[in-house]
Design a protein around this motif. Structure first.
Motif, PDB file in Angstrom:
ATOM      1  N   PRO A   1       0.829  -1.208   0.000  1.00  0.00           N
ATOM      2  CA  PRO A   1       0.000   0.000   0.000  1.00  0.00           C
ATOM      3  C   PRO A   1       0.865   1.260   0.000  1.00  0.00           C
ATOM      4  N   CYS A   2       0.515   2.173  -0.854  1.00  0.00           N
ATOM      5  CA  CYS A   2       1.291   3.415  -0.939  1.00  0.00           C
ATOM      6  C   CYS A   2       0.389   4.526  -1.446  1.00  0.00           C
ATOM      7  N   HIS A   3       0.967   5.704  -1.556  1.00  0.00           N
ATOM      8  CA  HIS A   3       0.241   6.867  -2.041  1.00  0.00           C
ATOM      9  C   HIS A   3       0.817   7.284  -3.374  1.00  0.00           C
ATOM     10  N   HIS A   4      -0.052   7.746  -4.276  1.00  0.00           N
ATOM     11  CA  HIS A   4       0.392   8.064  -5.631  1.00  0.00           C
ATOM     12  C   HIS A   4       1.457   9.157  -5.678  1.00  0.00           C
ATOM     13  N   ASP A   5       1.521  10.007  -4.658  1.00  0.00           N
ATOM     14  CA  ASP A   5       2.504  11.097  -4.693  1.00  0.00           C
ATOM     15  C   ASP A   5       3.667  10.864  -3.734  1.00  0.00           C
ATOM     16  N   ALA A   6       3.832   9.630  -3.252  1.00  0.00           N
ATOM     17  CA  ALA A   6       4.948   9.309  -2.350  1.00  0.00           C
ATOM     18  C   ALA A   6       5.304   7.828  -2.484  1.00  0.00           C
ATOM     19  N   LEU A   7       5.801   7.443  -3.645  1.00  0.00           N
ATOM     20  CA  LEU A   7       6.187   6.051  -3.835  1.00  0.00           C
ATOM     21  C   LEU A   7       7.379   5.730  -2.935  1.00  0.00           C
ATOM     22  N   PRO A   8       7.351   4.600  -2.220  1.00  0.00           N
ATOM     23  CA  PRO A   8       8.410   4.281  -1.254  1.00  0.00           C
ATOM     24  C   PRO A   8       9.660   3.703  -1.948  1.00  0.00           C
ATOM     25  N   VAL A   9      10.257   4.525  -2.784  1.00  0.00           N
ATOM     26  CA  VAL A   9      11.434   4.133  -3.565  1.00  0.00           C
ATOM     27  C   VAL A   9      12.396   5.314  -3.566  1.00  0.00           C
ATOM     28  N   ARG A  10      13.698   5.026  -3.417  1.00  0.00           N
ATOM     29  CA  ARG A  10      14.664   6.122  -3.431  1.00  0.00           C
ATOM     30  C   ARG A  10      14.840   6.658  -4.850  1.00  0.00           C
ATOM     31  N   ALA A  11      15.273   7.884  -4.959  1.00  0.00           N
ATOM     32  CA  ALA A  11      15.429   8.547  -6.249  1.00  0.00           C
ATOM     33  C   ALA A  11      16.429   7.804  -7.133  1.00  0.00           C
ATOM     34  N   GLY A  12      16.064   7.660  -8.411  1.00  0.00           N
ATOM     35  CA  GLY A  12      16.961   7.060  -9.384  1.00  0.00           C
ATOM     36  C   GLY A  12      17.209   5.581  -9.218  1.00  0.00           C
ATOM     37  N   ALA A  13      16.350   4.878  -8.489  1.00  0.00           N
ATOM     38  CA  ALA A  13      16.627   3.476  -8.152  1.00  0.00           C
ATOM     39  C   ALA A  13      16.154   2.476  -9.197  1.00  0.00           C
ATOM     40  N   LEU A  14      15.250   2.862 -10.091  1.00  0.00           N
ATOM     41  CA  LEU A  14      14.584   1.883 -10.938  1.00  0.00           C
ATOM     42  C   LEU A  14      14.893   2.077 -12.424  1.00  0.00           C
ATOM     43  N   ASP A  15      14.895   0.960 -13.129  1.00  0.00           N
ATOM     44  CA  ASP A  15      15.009   0.994 -14.587  1.00  0.00           C
ATOM     45  C   ASP A  15      13.666   1.304 -15.237  1.00  0.00           C
ATOM     46  N   ALA A  16      12.587   0.890 -14.593  1.00  0.00           N
ATOM     47  CA  ALA A  16      11.259   1.082 -15.181  1.00  0.00           C
ATOM     48  C   ALA A  16      10.198   1.134 -14.097  1.00  0.00           C
ATOM     49  N   VAL A  17       9.138   1.858 -14.396  1.00  0.00           N
ATOM     50  CA  VAL A  17       7.892   1.837 -13.630  1.00  0.00           C
ATOM     51  C   VAL A  17       6.808   1.465 -14.626  1.00  0.00           C
ATOM     52  N   VAL A  18       6.007   0.452 -14.302  1.00  0.00           N
ATOM     53  CA  VAL A  18       5.006  -0.063 -15.234  1.00  0.00           C
ATOM     54  C   VAL A  18       3.641  -0.039 -14.570  1.00  0.00           C
ATOM     55  N   THR A  19       2.663   0.511 -15.270  1.00  0.00           N
ATOM     56  CA  THR A  19       1.289   0.481 -14.784  1.00  0.00           C
ATOM     57  C   THR A  19       0.385   0.040 -15.922  1.00  0.00           C
ATOM     58  N   VAL A  20      -0.380  -1.015 -15.696  1.00  0.00           N
ATOM     59  CA  VAL A  20      -1.202  -1.629 -16.733  1.00  0.00           C
ATOM     60  C   VAL A  20      -2.676  -1.535 -16.348  1.00  0.00           C
ATOM     61  N   LEU A  21      -3.433  -0.770 -17.121  1.00  0.00           N
ATOM     62  CA  LEU A  21      -4.881  -0.629 -16.929  1.00  0.00           C
ATOM     63  C   LEU A  21      -5.225  -0.265 -15.490  1.00  0.00           C
ATOM     64  N   ALA A  22      -4.421   0.633 -14.921  1.00  0.00           N
ATOM     65  CA  ALA A  22      -4.607   1.014 -13.518  1.00  0.00           C
ATOM     66  C   ALA A  22      -4.620   2.524 -13.314  1.00  0.00           C
ATOM     67  N   ALA A  23      -3.793   3.252 -14.049  1.00  0.00           N
ATOM     68  CA  ALA A  23      -3.611   4.673 -13.761  1.00  0.00           C
ATOM     69  C   ALA A  23      -4.885   5.486 -13.980  1.00  0.00           C
ATOM     70  N   HIS A  24      -5.794   5.021 -14.823  1.00  0.00           N
ATOM     71  CA  HIS A  24      -7.031   5.784 -15.046  1.00  0.00           C
ATOM     72  C   HIS A  24      -7.916   5.793 -13.812  1.00  0.00           C
ATOM     73  N   GLU A  25      -7.650   4.896 -12.848  1.00  0.00           N
ATOM     74  CA  GLU A  25      -8.435   4.896 -11.615  1.00  0.00           C
ATOM     75  C   GLU A  25      -8.039   6.047 -10.692  1.00  0.00           C
ATOM     76  N   LEU A  26      -6.942   6.711 -10.969  1.00  0.00           N
ATOM     77  CA  LEU A  26      -6.640   7.982 -10.302  1.00  0.00           C
ATOM     78  C   LEU A  26      -7.450   9.041 -11.039  1.00  0.00           C
ATOM     79  N   ARG A  27      -8.596   9.375 -10.506  1.00  0.00           N
ATOM     80  CA  ARG A  27      -9.598  10.106 -11.268  1.00  0.00           C
ATOM     81  C   ARG A  27      -9.274  11.572 -11.454  1.00  0.00           C
ATOM     82  N   ARG A  28      -8.560  12.173 -10.511  1.00  0.00           N
ATOM     83  CA  ARG A  28      -8.280  13.604 -10.620  1.00  0.00           C
ATOM     84  C   ARG A  28      -6.968  13.833 -11.370  1.00  0.00           C
ATOM     85  N   PRO A  29      -6.931  14.838 -12.267  1.00  0.00           N
ATOM     86  CA  PRO A  29      -5.701  15.114 -13.015  1.00  0.00           C
ATOM     87  C   PRO A  29      -4.489  15.317 -12.111  1.00  0.00           C
ATOM     88  N   ALA A  30      -4.689  15.963 -10.970  1.00  0.00           N
ATOM     89  CA  ALA A  30      -3.561  16.205 -10.062  1.00  0.00           C
ATOM     90  C   ALA A  30      -2.979  14.898  -9.539  1.00  0.00           C
TER      91      ALA A  30
END
Length: 238
Positions: A134-163
């Motif tokens: 469980p996490c929050h869309h504006d505070a992913l529990p990952v350090r800066a520059g740590a990942l090669d990729a972030v993948v979201t499949v048929l999920a991001a549209h459920e964040l309904r507000r543009p912000a």
């Protein structure tokens, strides 16, 4: 012939389908009491609603049961050449990990669940215990520059507000290494989805919205692929 995917869609969204069926049936029955012109209008509306229910189910069957969505090979061109550390971002249901397991040498470093931001009924029904950390869309529990990729499949549209979506893209920029990619797979709101889903297509967002969020976050579109007219994937590079 598999129908497991479309049956899952119905299970998650059954109140909408039941409501549409009841509305169409009730309108058809009630219309007999109306004068000729209103009767034709009500029956036409009921027929259109029934048609959209049928076409939306057909589109869902095409996507989930007949396309190569779960094969994963179609995603390969969207991923960085070097993808060892990556996160999957979900909103209650992990549609990506198994797919990526078909094309990448390692499982996800993290599966992050933003379910808490998306409290709609269908998402609550779809939510599973293994959807991710469980996490929050504006505070992913990952350090800066740590990942090669972030993948979201048929999920991001459920964040309904543009912000909310803009914040997720900004977080993806933060946690990606230089050259890393945010891969977004979504139902775009286009002519095909409007024709198939009718008013339900407004649950999705047009291509320009995803490109606007990426530009605001400092991410550049570097690859794009279509999987059926109803699903599209974009790769944005940091």
């Amino acid at each position: 012939m598999s129908t497991a995917g479309v049956r899952r869609v119905v299970a998650f969204n059954w109140p909408k389908y039941a409501g549409a069926a009841a509305l169409a049936g009730g309108a058809a029955a009630f219309s007999g009491r109306l004068p000729a012109l209103p009767r034709r209008a009500v029956r036409a509306g009921a027929a259109l609603g029934a048609a959209w229910t049928a076409t939306s189910l057909a589109a869902s069957w095409w996507v989930y049961d007949r396309s190569s969505l779960y094969d994963g090979e179609w995603l390969r061109p969207l991923l960085p050449a070097r993808t060892h550390r990556y996160a999957v971002v979900t909103t209650g249901l992990d549609e990506a990990s198994a797919v990526l397991g078909n094309v990448l040498p390692t499982p996800p470093t993290l599966v992050l669940d933003c379910f808490g931001d998306t409290a709609t009924g269908s998402i609550r029904r779809a939510h599973t215990a293994d959807a991710g950390w469980p996490c929050h869309h504006d505070a992913l529990p990952v350090r800066a520059g740590a990942l090669d990729a972030v993948v979201t499949v048929l999920a991001a549209h459920e964040l309904r507000r543009p912000a909310q979506r803009a914040a997720l893209f900004a977080e993806a920029y933060r946690v990606l290494r230089p050259g890393g990619r945010l891969v977004v797979v979504e139902h775009p709101r286009n002519a095909a989805t409007i024709a198939a889903f009718g008013p339900g297509a407004w649950h999705f967002f047009p291509r320009r919205d995803w490109l606007r969020h990426s530009g605001s976050a400092g991410l550049a579109l570097v690859a794009e692929r279509a999987l059926t007219p109803f699903v599209r994937g974009w790769a944005f590079r940091r």
